[in-house]
Design a protein around this motif. Structure first.
Motif, short mmCIF file in Angstrom:
data_model
loop_
_atom_site.label_atom_id
_atom_site.label_comp_id
_atom_site.label_asym_id
_atom_site.label_seq_id
_atom_site.Cartn_x
_atom_site.Cartn_y
_atom_site.Cartn_z
N SER A 79 39.01 46.28 36.88
CA SER A 79 40.40 46.87 37.18
C SER A 79 40.67 46.32 38.70
O SER A 79 39.93 45.60 39.16
CB SER A 79 40.31 48.45 37.65
N GLU A 80 42.03 46.32 39.18
CA GLU A 80 42.15 45.67 40.47
C GLU A 80 41.49 46.23 41.55
O GLU A 80 41.16 47.59 41.59
CB GLU A 80 43.73 46.21 40.79
N GLY A 81 40.61 45.35 42.13
CA GLY A 81 39.92 45.95 43.37
C GLY A 81 38.34 45.97 42.89
O GLY A 81 37.58 46.29 43.81
N ASP A 82 38.20 45.95 41.64
CA ASP A 82 36.64 45.91 41.22
C ASP A 82 36.14 44.74 41.62
O ASP A 82 36.67 43.50 41.76
CB ASP A 82 36.47 46.31 39.74
N THR A 83 34.77 44.90 42.01
CA THR A 83 34.02 43.65 42.28
C THR A 83 33.28 43.02 41.04
O THR A 83 32.85 44.41 40.17
CB THR A 83 32.62 44.02 43.23
#
Length: 84
Positions: A79-83
């Motif tokens: 997802s957006e922002g996942d590392t």
């Protein structure tokens, strides 16, 4: 003779689900480095489905684990922002 030890306790519940899910896995490889695939997922499937999965992996020339990791990565992209 009677060795009394403190009773084992269960781990406390996490304060927040998101924090708990994103927490690093404490397991490490034998040389002290973090293993690439250190989280284990166990699911129950029917013997018939297990057989179909094994046959499909064999036909593709990969292990079941590799095939399922690839399938799960496609189905659940970061997802957006996942590392990574």
């Amino acid at each position: 003779m009677n060795d009394r030890r403190a009773p084992r306790t269960f781990a406390s519940r996490p304060g927040g689900a998101d924090k708990w899910v994103r927490a690093p896995d404490p397991r490490h490889a034998s040389n002290g480095a973090t293993a690439e695939f250190s989280a284990r997922l166990t699911i129950d499937v029917t013997p018939d489905l297990r057989g179909r999965i094994k046959i499909a992996a064999f036909q593709h020339g990969v292990t079941v684990a590799h095939m399922l990791r690839d399938l799960l990565s496609r189905e659940f992209p970061p997802s957006e922002g996942d590392t990574p």
